[in-house]
Design a protein around this motif. Structure first.
Motif, PDB file in Angstrom:
ATOM      1  N   THR A   1     -12.830   0.662  -5.561  1.00 27.37           N
ATOM      2  CA  THR A   1     -13.780   0.435  -4.451  1.00 27.37           C
ATOM      3  C   THR A   1     -15.117   1.078  -4.799  1.00 27.37           C
ATOM      4  N   THR A   2     -16.172   0.511  -4.259  1.00 21.68           N
ATOM      5  CA  THR A   2     -17.530   0.841  -4.688  1.00 21.68           C
ATOM      6  C   THR A   2     -17.843   2.334  -4.588  1.00 21.68           C
ATOM      7  N   ASP A   3     -17.416   2.975  -3.513  1.00 22.47           N
ATOM      8  CA  ASP A   3     -17.732   4.402  -3.362  1.00 22.47           C
ATOM      9  C   ASP A   3     -16.624   5.310  -3.902  1.00 22.47           C
ATOM     10  N   ALA A   4     -15.417   5.144  -3.380  1.00 22.32           N
ATOM     11  CA  ALA A   4     -14.341   6.084  -3.724  1.00 22.32           C
ATOM     12  C   ALA A   4     -13.669   5.744  -5.050  1.00 22.32           C
ATOM     13  N   GLY A   5     -13.880   4.536  -5.559  1.00 18.24           N
ATOM     14  CA  GLY A   5     -13.198   4.135  -6.798  1.00 18.24           C
ATOM     15  C   GLY A   5     -11.704   3.937  -6.590  1.00 18.24           C
ATOM     16  N   ALA A   6     -11.309   3.661  -5.352  1.00 17.71           N
ATOM     17  CA  ALA A   6      -9.871   3.547  -5.058  1.00 17.71           C
ATOM     18  C   ALA A   6      -9.296   2.238  -5.601  1.00 17.71           C
ATOM     19  N   ILE A   7      -8.075   2.343  -6.094  1.00 13.11           N
ATOM     20  CA  ILE A   7      -7.392   1.151  -6.611  1.00 13.11           C
ATOM     21  C   ILE A   7      -6.213   0.842  -5.694  1.00 13.11           C
ATOM     22  N   ASP A   8      -6.260  -0.313  -5.069  1.00 12.72           N
ATOM     23  CA  ASP A   8      -5.184  -0.698  -4.147  1.00 12.72           C
ATOM     24  C   ASP A   8      -3.874  -0.846  -4.919  1.00 12.72           C
ATOM     25  N   PRO A   9      -2.738  -0.635  -4.266  1.00 12.80           N
ATOM     26  CA  PRO A   9      -1.438  -0.764  -4.953  1.00 12.80           C
ATOM     27  C   PRO A   9      -1.123  -2.233  -5.262  1.00 12.80           C
ATOM     28  N   LEU A  10      -1.527  -2.653  -6.438  1.00 11.91           N
ATOM     29  CA  LEU A  10      -1.527  -4.086  -6.756  1.00 11.91           C
ATOM     30  C   LEU A  10      -0.126  -4.686  -6.746  1.00 11.91           C
ATOM     31  N   ARG A  11       0.823  -3.939  -7.305  1.00  8.87           N
ATOM     32  CA  ARG A  11       2.175  -4.506  -7.419  1.00  8.87           C
ATOM     33  C   ARG A  11       2.790  -4.748  -6.033  1.00  8.87           C
ATOM     34  N   ALA A  12       2.623  -3.778  -5.146  1.00 11.11           N
ATOM     35  CA  ALA A  12       3.202  -3.921  -3.796  1.00 11.11           C
ATOM     36  C   ALA A  12       2.493  -5.039  -3.032  1.00 11.11           C
ATOM     37  N   ILE A  13       1.184  -5.143  -3.216  1.00  6.74           N
ATOM     38  CA  ILE A  13       0.429  -6.205  -2.525  1.00  6.74           C
ATOM     39  C   ILE A  13       0.857  -7.573  -3.072  1.00  6.74           C
ATOM     40  N   ALA A  14       1.066  -7.619  -4.394  1.00  8.36           N
ATOM     41  CA  ALA A  14       1.480  -8.888  -5.010  1.00  8.36           C
ATOM     42  C   ALA A  14       2.842  -9.325  -4.456  1.00  8.36           C
ATOM     43  N   ALA A  15       3.724  -8.374  -4.171  1.00  4.22           N
ATOM     44  CA  ALA A  15       5.037  -8.729  -3.623  1.00  4.22           C
ATOM     45  C   ALA A  15       4.866  -9.371  -2.245  1.00  4.22           C
ATOM     46  N   LEU A  16       3.978  -8.796  -1.432  1.00  2.43           N
ATOM     47  CA  LEU A  16       3.743  -9.378  -0.106  1.00  2.43           C
ATOM     48  C   LEU A  16       3.067 -10.744  -0.209  1.00  2.43           C
ATOM     49  N   ALA A  17       2.126 -10.859  -1.142  1.00  3.88           N
ATOM     50  CA  ALA A  17       1.440 -12.146  -1.325  1.00  3.88           C
ATOM     51  C   ALA A  17       2.458 -13.223  -1.707  1.00  3.88           C
ATOM     52  N   ALA A  18       3.419 -12.840  -2.569  1.00  2.00           N
ATOM     53  CA  ALA A  18       4.443 -13.809  -2.994  1.00  2.00           C
ATOM     54  C   ALA A  18       5.327 -14.170  -1.802  1.00  2.00           C
ATOM     55  N   GLU A  19       5.697 -13.158  -1.019  1.00  4.24           N
ATOM     56  CA  GLU A  19       6.574 -13.415   0.134  1.00  4.24           C
ATOM     57  C   GLU A  19       5.925 -14.405   1.113  1.00  4.24           C
ATOM     58  N   TYR A  20       4.622 -14.221   1.350  1.00  4.70           N
ATOM     59  CA  TYR A  20       3.925 -15.091   2.318  1.00  4.70           C
ATOM     60  C   TYR A  20       3.244 -16.286   1.655  1.00  4.70           C
ATOM     61  N   GLN A  21       3.410 -16.388   0.337  1.00  5.74           N
ATOM     62  CA  GLN A  21       2.798 -17.482  -0.422  1.00  5.74           C
ATOM     63  C   GLN A  21       1.285 -17.573  -0.185  1.00  5.74           C
ATOM     64  N   VAL A  22       0.658 -16.419  -0.368  1.00  3.77           N
ATOM     65  CA  VAL A  22      -0.788 -16.321  -0.164  1.00  3.77           C
ATOM     66  C   VAL A  22      -1.438 -16.029  -1.513  1.00  3.77           C
ATOM     67  N   TRP A  23      -2.578 -16.644  -1.768  1.00  4.75           N
ATOM     68  CA  TRP A  23      -3.362 -16.400  -2.994  1.00  4.75           C
ATOM     69  C   TRP A  23      -3.789 -14.930  -3.024  1.00  4.75           C
ATOM     70  N   LEU A  24      -3.603 -14.289  -4.157  1.00  2.00           N
ATOM     71  CA  LEU A  24      -4.053 -12.895  -4.285  1.00  2.00           C
ATOM     72  C   LEU A  24      -5.156 -12.818  -5.333  1.00  2.00           C
ATOM     73  N   HIS A  25      -6.325 -12.391  -4.861  1.00  5.39           N
ATOM     74  CA  HIS A  25      -7.460 -12.177  -5.772  1.00  5.39           C
ATOM     75  C   HIS A  25      -7.651 -10.669  -5.904  1.00  5.39           C
ATOM     76  N   VAL A  26      -7.929 -10.200  -7.107  1.00  6.15           N
ATOM     77  CA  VAL A  26      -8.256  -8.776  -7.221  1.00  6.15           C
ATOM     78  C   VAL A  26      -9.691  -8.617  -7.697  1.00  6.15           C
TER      79      VAL A  26
END
Ligand SMILES: Cc1ncc(COP(=O)(O)O)c(C=O)c1O
Length: 490
Positions: free
Chosen positions: A249-274
């Protein structure tokens, strides 16, 4: 008086003029690099007054035009290589990137069609293949260089939107948007870049389509909140066309938990952009590559090389996991990418880009990788991340400074809160920190970021510069302290 032939060409007159112009310019750059000040400290009003577009109808000639650019532009430019220039994700650039710019500009290739950029097209495609392999995507060349993060995010969101409608048998490209558009949502964290909102407005769905997911105390997307919001959206009859995760993220440099988010995206069949405009630099890292765990699972990726890859502006890329989605934006222009050409396998990159005419910015990354090698590249990227950890430790030991957030990439968020302001309210402390940033820039001594994090106005050091040391930052923090005391005394 202007030269008789101002065009770059093979004639002796032209090549001599070219060499003179480049020599005059590079000498001026060398002098400018040695200016001790970060900025000459002119105000908006002073620069407005000073810079006048009083064009001479006869033309001044190259030499005088360059002299005027040195006087009115170069001398009052911000020194991005200066150790006290740490406000933004705005990097000093590699020497080899400068050489690449000379080649890019002199050859003026255009990336929209093979017949305007033959070797450049192949180099760009091979670099996209290489970047895909760094991500962990399957072999292929789906992706393109872009003007930067905003455009790459737009491509990800546009293809997500069009894939979403295509699943319902509708072509946005042909027929535009249809249906109850207010029910279509995009999810990103409350710390995601504002280009998500801007792009959703451009894509016809408005800011209202963006649902902000809560973040944890490290500014990362809270996966439980994402799960709740996805379930809630489903219950409300809303449709989610994409999740945008952020890697850096622009200020804090935080990295979202990509693997866990990808699991939810797959479950709901939603496009995941990083959006890995910043954190994507860790693809090359030796120490921190695992921060990007799961990036290979996402549908599309934003990378920016004019941030922690130290390339000159502009230089970004968009990677698309599945090449078939490029069909959603295909346009056949007879003069560029004709069916005839494409049947014969001629690569015309216009079909992969939102732009038509496009610079060969990929050359900078290619030459950077060639010149530095992956090891040195990794070292200069890792330097900033490690330095931020050291600076945070130092900040937390200073009585007048308050560390606002533990660094994750190469930024440090903190605020000045001396004993005099111990009982002052948040608004007074915020104003005090804002003034510190403003006074430092006005004086030309430093450019320190001022931002807001979780409602707290704070100062930000973005430590991209690999030549900057902890000692340099201690000097800068001493300057912050002196400036703060002057403000308090005034
Ligand atoms: C996380 C993130 N994404 C996207 C962008 C936009 O990138 P650009 O300025 O290259 O368009 C930025 C800019 O700082 C950013 O920090």
């Amino acid at each position: 008086m202007s030269e008789s032939n101002p065009i770059l060409a093979a004639s002796a007159h032209s090549t001599e003029a070219y060499q003179q112009a480049i020599a005059q310019t590079s000498q001026a750059v060398v002098q400018w690099l040695q200016q001790p000040e970060m900025y000459q400290g002119k105000t908006v009003a002073e620069l407005r007054e000073r810079i006048r577009l009083d064009f001479n109808p006869q033309g001044l000639g190259n030499q005088a035009a360059i002299e005027r650019a040195i006087e009115y532009f170069l001398k009052d430019s911000l020194s991005v290589h200066h150790p006290q220039c740490v406000a933004h994700l705005h990097c000093p650039s590699l020497v080899v990137s400068q050489a690449a710019e000379v080649l890019i500009n002199a050859t003026n290739q255009s990336m929209d069609s093979w017949d305007q950029s033959p070797s450049a097209t192949i180099i760009e495609m091979k670099l996209i293949e290489w970047l895909r392999s760094q991500v962990g995507y399957q072999a292929g060349d789906a992706g393109v260089f872009t003007s930067g993060g905003t455009q790459s995010n737009l491509m990800g969101l546009m293809l997500a939107r069009d894939a979403f409608f295509a699943r319902q048998g509708h072509s946005v490209q042909q027929d535009g948007l249809i249906g109850d558009l207010r029910k279509i949502k995009v999810f990103c964290s409350e710390n995601a870049h504002f280009s998500v909102q801007k792009n959703m407005a451009l894509l016809g769905l408005g800011y209202q389509s963006v649902t902000l997911v809560k973040t944890d105390r490290f500014a990362r997307m809270n996966v439980n909140d994402l799960a709740d919001k996805l379930a809630q959206a489903q219950a409300n009859g809303e449709q989610v066309l994409a999740i945008v995760a952020t890697a850096g993220t622009t200020d804090a440099g935080a990295i979202d938990p990509l693997r866990a988010i990808a699991a939810l995206a797959a479950e709901y069949q939603v496009w995941l952009h990083v959006d890995a405009a910043w954190g994507g630099a860790l693809l090359l890292s030796e120490k921190y590559r695992d921060y990007l765990d799961g990036i290979e699972l996402v549908d599309s990726i934003t990378l920016d090389f004019h941030k922690q890859f130290f390339q000159t502006i502009s230089c970004g890329a968009f990677l698309l996991k599945e090449a078939r989605h490029y069909e959603l934006m295909r346009y056949q222009a007879a003069y560029l990418n004709s069916e005839f050409d494409e049947a014969q396998g001629v690569p015309n990159l216009v079909s992969k880009s939102l732009q038509t005419t496009r610079r060969f910015d990929a050359l900078k990354l290619w030459m950077g990788l060639e010149a530095l090698g992956q090891k040195q590249y990794a070292a200069i990227i890792d330097h900033g991340v490690t330095l931020a950890q050291q600076v945070a430790q130092y900040v937390s030991e200073q009585p007048a400074l308050e560390l606002v957030m533990q660094p994750q990439l190469a930024s440090v968020l903190f605020r000045h809160r001396p004993a005099q302001l111990a009982t002052a309210g948040d608004a007074a402390v915020a104003l005090h920190n804002q003034k510190i940033g403003d006074v430092l820039l006005e004086s030309g001594r430093a450019n320190v970021g001022v931002t807001e994090f979780a409602g707290v106005t704070c100062l930000k050091l973005t430590l991209l510069n690999p030549t900057v040391t902890l000692e340099d930052i201690k000097v800068l923090l001493a300057l912050v302290e002196r400036t703060a005391q002057e403000i308090l005394a005034a």
